[in-house]
Design an enzyme around this catalytic site. Structure first.
Site, short mmCIF file in Angstrom:
data_model
loop_
_atom_site.label_atom_id
_atom_site.label_comp_id
_atom_site.label_asym_id
_atom_site.label_seq_id
_atom_site.Cartn_x
_atom_site.Cartn_y
_atom_site.Cartn_z
N ASN A 7 4.95 26.50 -46.45
CA ASN A 7 5.06 26.73 -45.01
C ASN A 7 4.64 28.18 -44.77
O ASN A 7 5.42 29.11 -44.98
CB ASN A 7 6.51 26.48 -44.57
CG ASN A 7 6.70 26.67 -43.07
OD1 ASN A 7 5.77 27.11 -42.38
ND2 ASN A 7 7.87 26.35 -42.59
N ARG A 92 2.83 22.57 -44.25
CA ARG A 92 3.26 22.39 -42.87
C ARG A 92 2.18 23.00 -41.98
O ARG A 92 1.82 24.17 -42.17
CB ARG A 92 4.58 23.13 -42.64
CG ARG A 92 4.99 23.03 -41.20
CD ARG A 92 5.98 24.07 -40.83
NE ARG A 92 6.36 23.90 -39.44
CZ ARG A 92 6.86 24.85 -38.68
NH1 ARG A 92 7.07 26.05 -39.19
NH2 ARG A 92 7.17 24.62 -37.45
N HIS A 182 8.55 20.03 -33.94
CA HIS A 182 9.67 19.55 -34.78
C HIS A 182 9.51 18.07 -35.15
O HIS A 182 10.50 17.41 -35.48
CB HIS A 182 11.03 19.71 -34.08
CG HIS A 182 11.48 21.12 -33.87
ND1 HIS A 182 12.16 21.52 -32.74
CD2 HIS A 182 11.36 22.21 -34.64
CE1 HIS A 182 12.44 22.80 -32.82
NE2 HIS A 182 11.95 23.25 -33.97
N ARG A 243 14.19 32.03 -26.64
CA ARG A 243 13.19 31.45 -25.72
C ARG A 243 13.87 30.87 -24.49
O ARG A 243 14.96 30.29 -24.59
CB ARG A 243 12.40 30.33 -26.42
CG ARG A 243 11.45 30.85 -27.46
CD ARG A 243 10.79 29.71 -28.21
NE ARG A 243 11.13 29.77 -29.63
CZ ARG A 243 10.86 28.82 -30.51
NH1 ARG A 243 10.26 27.72 -30.13
NH2 ARG A 243 11.20 28.97 -31.77
N GLU A 386 12.66 18.88 -43.79
CA GLU A 386 11.23 18.81 -43.50
C GLU A 386 10.39 18.94 -44.78
O GLU A 386 9.35 18.30 -44.91
CB GLU A 386 10.85 19.91 -42.49
CG GLU A 386 11.41 19.60 -41.10
CD GLU A 386 11.58 20.83 -40.22
OE1 GLU A 386 12.50 21.62 -40.48
OE2 GLU A 386 10.80 20.98 -39.26
#
Ligand code: ADP
Length: 400
Positions: A7, A92, A182, A243, A386
């Site tokens: 990743n 990823r 996601h 965010r 993941e």
């Protein structure tokens, strides 16, 4: 079969080496400050091997991959005897646009399509491409590499849910639409939920709440994503650590005019200084907010209240969109660990016939039911994984 999962971020690179016979993690680690100076923390999960945690010179991602391979193959820290034992690499990749609805073996054509998606994810896709090229350079042109996209699972979202109500040319020409992120996590927890419920995923209506530093909710009808709270970018939907989540776009113009900010400055505020951090004025981390709220801080409490409320609103809208829901899943850092957050959110679900089991809800970081046996809609905690999905997809793509 051994698979390296990567990743790659702009200045960091996380990795895990899997032995797919038994799906065991043999080693994992993190390179940081790539292009600045460099640090590598490498953790073998094999008895007798040592952890490496030191500054190393990492001018580019290629040096980072080389340092990772060196550690993975060393007799003191390693997990394999030589690089040739690593059969493939799974990456990823954040954005696959409308090109990819599943994971793919990386070819020149695929790499070109990932490059075409750079304008859609200018911070993420270039780093992912750098990671792919660095592996090619260090591990050889012939190492099979597979791309697993955050957006792919959401490509089943119908037009009525992905279309923004702006002039149609912006979609037709510029591909501006809801993409969602996601996806790898939502797909994984949906399949685990089906296993826990003892039914095929194709017979279930699920709502997955991925709540971490970034948070998104996904409506999964009969195994397919039919809506999700993140959009064209990962800035929207729920308020997150830093965010803002959903925001009236008129606010942007108002703040820019009033404070003489340019567009980059306001977007930076909405990405990095908003959300839980902005509302509380204290922290983006839920552990800090829980503590401050307990000590009576009103702003920390408001930040938490609005997060719980927004999660409940999105879950309610997805139950309506699917005309029902069988189970609600909590995952990622907050979803897996924070019993208080789960309890507060579940207070909004009584109308669904949902009943939280307070004792079961004490659980942390393991797969479990947190609803009572009589609860009409089941409540599940499922730790996401993941990296395992990336390793599995890589294996599947190279053995096709
Ligand atoms: P990322 O989106 O970066 O992958 P994670 O899924 O690891 O993030 O989630 C990180 C967040 O999880 C932290 O910022 C913190 O708010 C939250 N978290 C972790 N442990 C706890 C806990 N025990 N209680 C409350 N929140 C927690």
């Amino acid at each position: 079969m051994k698979i390296l999962v990567i990743n790659a971020g702009s200045s960091s690179l996380k990795y895990q080496l899997f032995d797919m016979d038994g799906e065991k993690v043999l080693a994992k680690g993190l390179c940081e400050r790539i292009g600045i100076d460099g640090h590598l923390k490498h953790t073998p999960l094999i008895e007798g091997k040592e952890v490496f945690d030191e500054n190393v010179n990492l001018p580019t991602h290629a040096e980072a991959i080389a340092a990772v391979i060196e550690k993975l193959t060393s007799s003191k820290y390693g997990a394999v005897a030589s690089m040739s034992e690593i059969n493939a690499v799974g990456h990823r990749v954040v954005h696959g646009g409308e090109y990819f609805s599943s994971s793919v073996l990386i070819t020149d054509e695929v790499l070109k399509a990932i490059e075409d998606c750079v304008p859609l994810a200018p911070l993420h896709n270039p780093a992912n491409i750098t990671g792919i090229n660095a592996c090619k350079k260090v591990m050889g042109e012939n190492i099979p590499q597979v791309a697993v996209f955050d957006t792919a699972f959401h490509q089943t979202i119908p037009a009525k849910a992905f279309t923004y109500a702006i002039p149609k040319e912006y979609y037709e020409v510029d591909k501006i639409r809801r993409y969602g992120f996601h996806g790898t996590s939502h797909r994984y927890v949906a399949s685990r939920a089906a296993a826990m419920l003892g039914k095929p995923v194709e017979e279930l209506k699920l709502i997955s709440c991925h709540m971490g530093n970034g948070s998104s909710i996904c409506a999964i009808e009969y195994g397919k994503s039919v809506d999700t709270s993140m959009g064209f970018t990962p800035l929207v939907g729920l308020p997150m650590g830093t965010r803002c989540g959903d925001l009236d776009s008129g606010v942007i113009q108002y703040i820019m005019n009033k404070y003489g900010l340019n567009i980059n400055e306001i977007i930076n505020i909405l990405n990095c200084k908003s959300g839980m951090l902005g509302v509380s004025g204290i922290s983006s981390d839920f552990r800090d907010l829980d503590k401050s709220a307990e000590e009576g801080d009103k702003h920390a409490q408001l930040a938490l209240d609005l997060f719980h409320y927004d999660v409940a609103k999105v879950v309610g809208s997805y139950a309506a969109a699917m005309n029902g829901v069988d189970a609600i899943i909590f995952t990622a850092g907050i979803g897996e660990n924070s019993k208080d957050t789960r309890a507060e959110i579940c207070k909004y679900f009584n109308y669904l016939g949902c009943e939280l089991d307070r004792d079961a809800n004490m659980a942390r970081g393991k797969e479990t039911y947190i609803s009572t046996p009589d609860s009409k809609v089941k409540l599940l905690v499922i730790p996401t994984n993941e990296e395992l999905v990336i390793a599995r997809d890589t294996k599947e793509n190279i053995t096709k």
